[in-house]
Every structure is written in C-alpha cells, then in structure tokens.
Scaffold this motif. Structure first.
Motif, short mmCIF file in Angstrom:
data_model
loop_
_atom_site.label_atom_id
_atom_site.label_comp_id
_atom_site.label_asym_id
_atom_site.label_seq_id
_atom_site.Cartn_x
_atom_site.Cartn_y
_atom_site.Cartn_z
N LEU A 95 7.97 15.39 12.19
CA LEU A 95 6.68 14.91 12.70
C LEU A 95 5.54 15.50 11.89
O LEU A 95 4.54 14.86 11.63
N GLY B 207 2.61 13.41 10.05
CA GLY B 207 1.23 13.43 10.51
C GLY B 207 0.30 14.20 9.61
O GLY B 207 -0.77 14.61 10.02
N SER B 208 0.68 14.39 8.35
CA SER B 208 -0.11 15.32 7.55
C SER B 208 -1.36 14.69 6.97
O SER B 208 -2.18 15.34 6.39
N PRO C 178 -6.02 -5.76 25.03
CA PRO C 178 -6.03 -5.35 23.62
C PRO C 178 -7.16 -4.37 23.36
O PRO C 178 -8.19 -4.38 24.04
N ARG C 179 -6.95 -3.55 22.36
CA ARG C 179 -7.91 -2.50 22.06
C ARG C 179 -9.30 -3.05 21.80
O ARG C 179 -10.30 -2.41 22.11
N LYS D 96 -4.39 -4.34 15.04
CA LYS D 96 -4.78 -3.72 16.30
C LYS D 96 -6.30 -3.70 16.46
O LYS D 96 -6.83 -3.51 17.52
N TRP D 97 -6.99 -3.83 15.34
CA TRP D 97 -8.44 -3.64 15.40
C TRP D 97 -9.17 -4.95 15.18
O TRP D 97 -10.36 -5.05 15.43
N THR E 291 -4.54 11.41 7.42
CA THR E 291 -5.14 10.53 8.42
C THR E 291 -4.14 9.42 8.73
O THR E 291 -3.62 8.79 7.82
N PRO E 292 -3.87 9.21 10.00
CA PRO E 292 -2.84 8.24 10.35
C PRO E 292 -3.15 6.86 9.79
O PRO E 292 -4.30 6.44 9.74
N SER E 293 -2.09 6.20 9.36
CA SER E 293 -2.29 4.86 8.82
C SER E 293 -2.72 3.93 9.93
O SER E 293 -2.41 4.14 11.09
N ARG E 294 -3.44 2.91 9.58
CA ARG E 294 -3.94 2.01 10.60
C ARG E 294 -3.31 0.65 10.46
O ARG E 294 -3.06 0.18 9.36
N LYS E 295 -3.10 0.06 11.58
CA LYS E 295 -2.51 -1.27 11.56
C LYS E 295 -3.66 -2.23 11.84
O LYS E 295 -4.23 -2.24 12.92
N ARG E 296 -4.01 -2.98 10.83
CA ARG E 296 -5.22 -3.78 10.95
C ARG E 296 -5.25 -4.67 12.17
O ARG E 296 -6.26 -4.80 12.83
#
Lengths: 427, 281
Positions: A5, A9-10, A76-77, A19-20, A12-17
C-alpha cells in the motif's frame, strides 16, 4: 501488505476522469441499484434507450465497461457542490427595503447577472463578543440543510467590503401570510386551508427529519407567492436537535408568545419537535378564524386562555405536567371540558380531531408532522384546492401596496437570546 | 434527500492555492496533517466532543482548496475551525479556553525546535489582559469569519461513523474482534488527510474497511461481479486512492522533515520559508 500500500500511495493518487466529468450522472440518480431499490427499469427502457448501459438485450457493440448503478443515497460525485467562496454583495442591485427587525434589515434586490429578484437579509454582526453569532450560524445552516418546496430557498451568502457585512440571499416571495390574512375580506376556504396546512406540514416534517427545530413558526413567518405556495421562512431561532434532545441545554426564550407550547411556558428544560407542532396547531386555528387563536399579553394570560379553550391539564392528559418547574406556581382552574367545538362551528369532526391532536397538552402524545400529513381531514370533502387555483394579491413587500398589519408580539429579542444561550449552552 | 456536503473540484485538486504560491505539494500535505493534529490535541485538552473535532478537521481541509498557506496560518485556521465547528455541533467553547490551549500547544512546538529542546518543556501562561491574548483573540475571530466566507457559508459536514457501523453490520463484521475499532481508527486518522474534502463518505468508509480486513486477514468477496464494495457504491480506484492517502501518514520520515512543520505554523513562517527556499517568488 502495508508495504504494498505504501508504494502504491506514494504519489498524488491517480484520478479517474469519468468520476469527475459532468456527463457522469446521466440518469443514474433515478436508476435503481441491484440491492437498494425495487426494479423500475422497464419504464426507462422505452423512453431512454441510451442511458441503458447494462442492457441485457443482445447488441453487437463491444461490452461496456463494468458499471454499477448508484443508490439514491450515493449520487454521483458530480452532484456534490464544489467548494466555493462567497461572492460580493455588489453582484446585486438594491431595490427597496422590505422590513427591519431585531435581527437586521431585509432588502429587495436584483441579481445583476440573471435579473432575478431576490430578498437580501443583512445580518447584524457588530458588537459580537463571541465571534460569528451562533444564532446566525444556525439560521444559515438550517436554511442550507432544509431545502424544500415549502421552505424559503437560500441562494447563497454574500459579503460586503468588511468582515462584518454578511447578507443572506433568499428567493423573493411576494406575501407573508399574516399580512394576507389581515387584508383579506373573507377568510380562506376550507379547501384552501387544507392546501396551506399540507404545505406547512410537509415543510415542518422535512425540517424535523433533517434534525432542525424551527422554534418560531407563526403566520408572519410563512411567506406565500402568487401561485398558492407557502414557504416557511425566518430560521433565526432554529437549531439542530439530537437524540436524546437538549444536549448542551436549550433556552426557553423561543417561539413568539401566542404560538408558544405549554411545556415551554412551564419551563421545561428540554423540548423537541412537539413545540413546532403546537405552533402549527395555532396557525391552523388562525387560518380558520382569520385572527390569532391566543392573543395574550403575557405568559400567565396565555396559559389561562389555553386552559380555558382546552380545559386544564389532568394527570391523564399530561402526566408530566406536575413535575415541570413552573407548575407549582400555577393554580389550575376547576376542571372543565374543552371548548374547541363551539369555537370552530363550521369545522368537520375530522378537522376538530386534527386541531385537538395538534393542541395536545402532553408533548409525548402530540401529533407529529408525519402523522398529521396522513390525517383523514385532508382526504375528506372538500379536497385540498390545487395551488394554481388560488387568487393572487397585491404584494406589500414589492411595494405594490402599503401594508397595515395589526401588531403582533415579536420573537424573543435576539440579543437577550444570545446572552442566555451563552450562559446556558456552555457547560 | 439530505443536502450533500461540498467536495473539491478537479481543478481545485490539481492546483491548490498554496502550490500556486510556490509551496511544494509535500509540504502542504504535511502542514495540513500537522494543523489537523493541533485541532485534535486541542480538542482533547478541551475535552471537546469528537463530532466537533472531526467537523473542524473537515472544514480545515476544505479551506486549503480555496486559500493559500501564504495568506493564512494553519495554527490560526485550525483554531478558527474548531471554534466554528463547536458552534455548529451545538457544543460551543469559550474563546479564552481555546486560546489558552492553542497557546500551550504552540509554545510546546516552539520549544521542541528551539535552542533549549533538550530541557523539559515548561509552559509560561500569558498574562490575563496582555496583548498576546488580544492578538490571538483577534486572529481567532478573523479566522472563523474567513473560513465561513471562503467556504461560502456552506459548512455542512457529514461524519463517517454511522455509515461505518451500518456497513460492518451488512458485512457481518460488527462482532468480529478488533474490526470495528481498527476501521474506526483509520477513519479518524483519515481526518489528517484531505480525503473528506475529496471523496464521498461511502468511499472513505469502504477504504477504512479494506485496510481493516487486509490487516486482520479477513476475506470478503472481491472478484467481479461479486465485489463487496459495490454494495456500497464505492469504486476500486477511489477506494485505493483513499487507502494510499491514509497509509502515507504512517511512512517513515527523517527527523528534519518531521520537525519542519513545527516552525511553519503561522503565515509569517511560511512566507519566510518561501523567500528562503523558492527564489523565484
């Protein structure tokens, strides 16, 4: 396991577009999940085949990425509001002053961008010794967390040049019920009273289920637009309550006298949603009578008026009466039956029953908003009138006609209230 | 349908106001965590309710998506957030108590990095009517107002605890030894990270459960199409990101890095650091 882990987590967490992205919420809110809600798929299938992502019908296209449908409780977010700072009050153009009270001044104003007419309420912040006043905080919080068709809509909170200028921006509503009642040539019809009561009860139920007590329900705090819809306003005395109630102590300096429940008059240290329901009962009576039910000058006079109308409380009707702090200082009149029936000669039996259930002495037995909404009074003839069929009236608040409301006492003064709150609320 | 709490937008996440001012992202992360620890410690010293402390930490984390640490100190804003959240949760605290407690915490931090760090810390109370008190009081009032203004007065927060109990019950883990305590702990530690301003509560709670079951060797259905987290509308990537944020708190740090934040509590400290370390700004 933890090292794995760690390495993951080292950064900035990757983002899943997706979701946004804005297009994320196509129809998902209404779509049921596999576990939370019963199926209502077929309806959507015919009307909106495109939003159907998990369609089981054979299709030549490659299988869509695995997706599940959101529960209504986890939209949804993108439905969450963004973190946004207050805009400036100069986004609005001041029109006319609507009223001034102990809490501050209310102006009618125009949104310079959209042209919308709004109500601007300036909060009184000077001379505050404890930072931002808790009462103002409760008001803004309550308005923001109780959005409802029958609660006055808060649009935003804007600020002026200095930190002491704060304005709450609300939808502008043409009338308040008090002024309407005063100027109306004849009282509301039964069908109209039912519509208004249903709207009021649904708003109160909504507040209570969001853990908010209004604590100042009265006709002058009920606004009404020209489309027959009332909106509960002025959450200046509102506060959150919990289960158990009364954490941190609660003040007895609430609710305008005429609408104040007997348990507060008798000094109860804790109270709950039932105090709002008593006020609703008083408003119900006022709509029928075209004048306030208990026009008392002081607390003792009010109590004696209540005793006269409902008969004095007994061990049966209110078991806890005799342990309330102020009960010892009051001599009860001799037992007599309730006098509600002669007071409302034209009200049906169901209407009388609803009135008696709302004006019940014992807060434990008093009807809740949820129960009242199901009361037979609302399903018997005459049925509630559709809001669109209400007449419209000239608006005093928009300056269309000078208002001439008769004097009603105001809610306990905010400053005194705050002083008491700081005394009582701090352990 | 209850109101939804605000979450940072993608743009706000990509460029925080502090990094725009030249502060390295890692340092901002450390200062956020340190500010939240101060709130937590102050809460304990004041015997304040955990709901108020948690709400304060969430407001604090949101604040840094609309404000830079060059303009506001993590000490002041943490103090303002705790003051504000205590009112919101109907358990208000006295300004003087809060100010005294923060004074102790900040003096102790200053002592730890000061020249006499090897001697025991002794607290010197401020004088009752001294300027130190009135200066701190002024900062507290300004901080509270700035939080309200910069968050647009939307101070609605949702805490994760009730959701955790619900989910553990659904998963049949509520009676499992340690499971609840562990997950509860992860949720509390997560307050030191920005996740409550970034992700929905179900996602964060699922992440805490994921860390818990991995730690306790509990297996739950995790193969598509039967993934336990999908019951709660979480998605794997988000959950995994939250786990990453939490686990980063526990990584080994050199002592210098650990102590660095102690000297950057106020905006003046941060400005001086920026002048010394970021020549362009």
């Amino acid at each position: 396991m933890s090292t794995e882990l760690n390495s993951q987590g080292s950064s900035t967490p990757s983002r899943k577009r997706s979701k946004w992205d804005e297009d994320d919420d196509t129809g998902d809110l209404s779509a049921p999940t596999q576990i939370h809600l019963p199926k209502k798929r077929p309806k959507h299938k015919t009307s909106r085949p495109h939003s159907e992502r998990k369609s089981s019908s054979p299709s030549p296209s490659p299988p869509p990425p695995p997706r599940y449908n959101h529960s209504v409780y986890v939209p949804p977010r993108t439905r969450h509001p963004a973190i946004q700072s207050s805009r400036s009050v100069y986004c609005y153009e001041r029109l006319n002053q609507i009223e001034e009270g102990s809490y501050g001044v209310v102006f009618r104003a125009r949104d310079k961008q959209t042209g919308d007419i709004v109500a601007l309420k300036k909060l009184k912040l000077d001379e505050e010794k404890n930072g931002f006043p808790i009462t103002a905080l409760r008001e803004v919080y309550a308005l923001m967390s109780c959005r409802h068709e029958n609660v006055v809509g808060i649009r935003e909170v804007v600020v002026g040049d200095t930190l002491t200028q704060v304005f709450v921006v609300m939808d502008f509503i043409e009338h308040d019920l008090k002024t309407l009642l005063t100027n109306m040539p004849s009282p509301f019809l039964q069908s109209e009273v039912k519509t208004l009561m249903l709207q009021l009860l649904s708003a109160v139920h909504h507040c209570h289920s969001n853990w908010i007590l209004h604590r100042d329900l009265k006709t002058s705090n009920l606004l009404m637009n020209n489309r027959g819809t009332i909106k509960v306003a002025d959450f200046g005395l509102a506060r959150r309550y919990g289960d158990p109630v009364g954490v941190g102590g609660m003040t007895q300096l609430v609710v305008t006298l005429w609408y104040r429940a007997p348990e507060i008059l008798l000094g109860a240290k804790t109270y709950s949603t039932a105090i709002d329901m008593w006020s609703v009962g008083c408003i119900f009576a006022e709509l029928l009578l075209n004048e306030p039910l208990f026009q008392a000058k002081g607390e003792l006079e009010l109590l004696s008026m209540i005793f006269k109308l409902l008969g004095p409380p007994t061990k049966n009707s209110w078991p806890d009466y005799f342990i309330l702090p102020n009960a010892k200082t009051i001599t009860l009149p001799s037992p007599q039956p309730p006098a509600i029936r002669p007071k409302f000669p034209h009200l049906s039996m169901a209407g009388i029953d609803l009135m008696m259930s709302l004006l019940t002495y014992d807060p434990e037995q008093r009807m809740t908003a949820e129960e009242a909404l199901q009361h037979p009074y609302f399903t018997e003839s005459p049925l509630p009138k559709h809001p669109d069929l209400f007449g419209s009236f000239p608006s005093a608040a928009a300056g269309e006609k000078r208002r001439k409301a008769f004097d009603s006492p105001s809610a306990p003064v905010r400053a005194a209230d705050y002083k008491l709150l700081t005394e009582y609320d701090i352990p | 349908m209850p109101a939804l709490p605000p979450l940072a937008s993608l743009a706000q996440l990509e460029n925080s106001p502090s990094t725009d001012d030249g502060l390295p992202a890692v340092l901002e992360e450390d200062l956020r965590a340190y500010g939240c620890k101060l709130i937590h410690q102050a809460g304990i010293l004041l015997t304040q309710k955990q709901v108020a402390v948690a709400a304060a930490q969430i407001l604090f984390q949101r604040f840094w998506y609309v404000s830079s640490m060059k303009h506001f100190g993590v000490g002041d804003i943490g103090m303002g957030a705790l003051f504000l959240a205590s009112k919101l949760e109907e358990c208000p605290i006295r300004m003087r108590d809060l100010i005294n407690v923060y004074d102790v915490l900040l003096q102790r931090a200053a002592h730890t990095i000061g020249p006499k760090a090897d001697t025991p810390f002794k607290y010197h109370p401020m004088s009752y009517f001294g300027t130190a008190f009135y200066d701190l009081k002024e900062s507290l009032v300004v901080a509270e107002m700035q939080i309200l203004k910069r968050l647009g007065f939307n101070v609605h927060v949702v805490l994760p605890y009730g959701t955790l109990i619900n989910y553990l019950q659904v998963l049949g883990l509520i009676k499992q030894e340690n499971a609840c305590t562990k997950a509860w702990g992860y949720l509390n530690d997560a307050f030191q990270t920005p996740v409550y301003a970034l992700y929905q509560i179900p996602t964060i709670v699922c992440a805490a459960i994921l860390l818990t079951i991995r730690h306790l060797n509990i297996s739950l259905p995790s193969e598509a199409p039967n993934c336990w987290w999908e019951l709660f509308d979480a998605c794997w990537e988000d959950m995994w990101n939250v786990c990453g944020y939490i686990m980063r708190l526990y990584r080994e740090r050199p002592e210098a890095e650990q102590k660095r934040v102690l000297g950057l509590v106020s905006k003046k400290d941060v400005r001086r650091w920026l002048e010394d370390n970021v020549p362009d700004k």
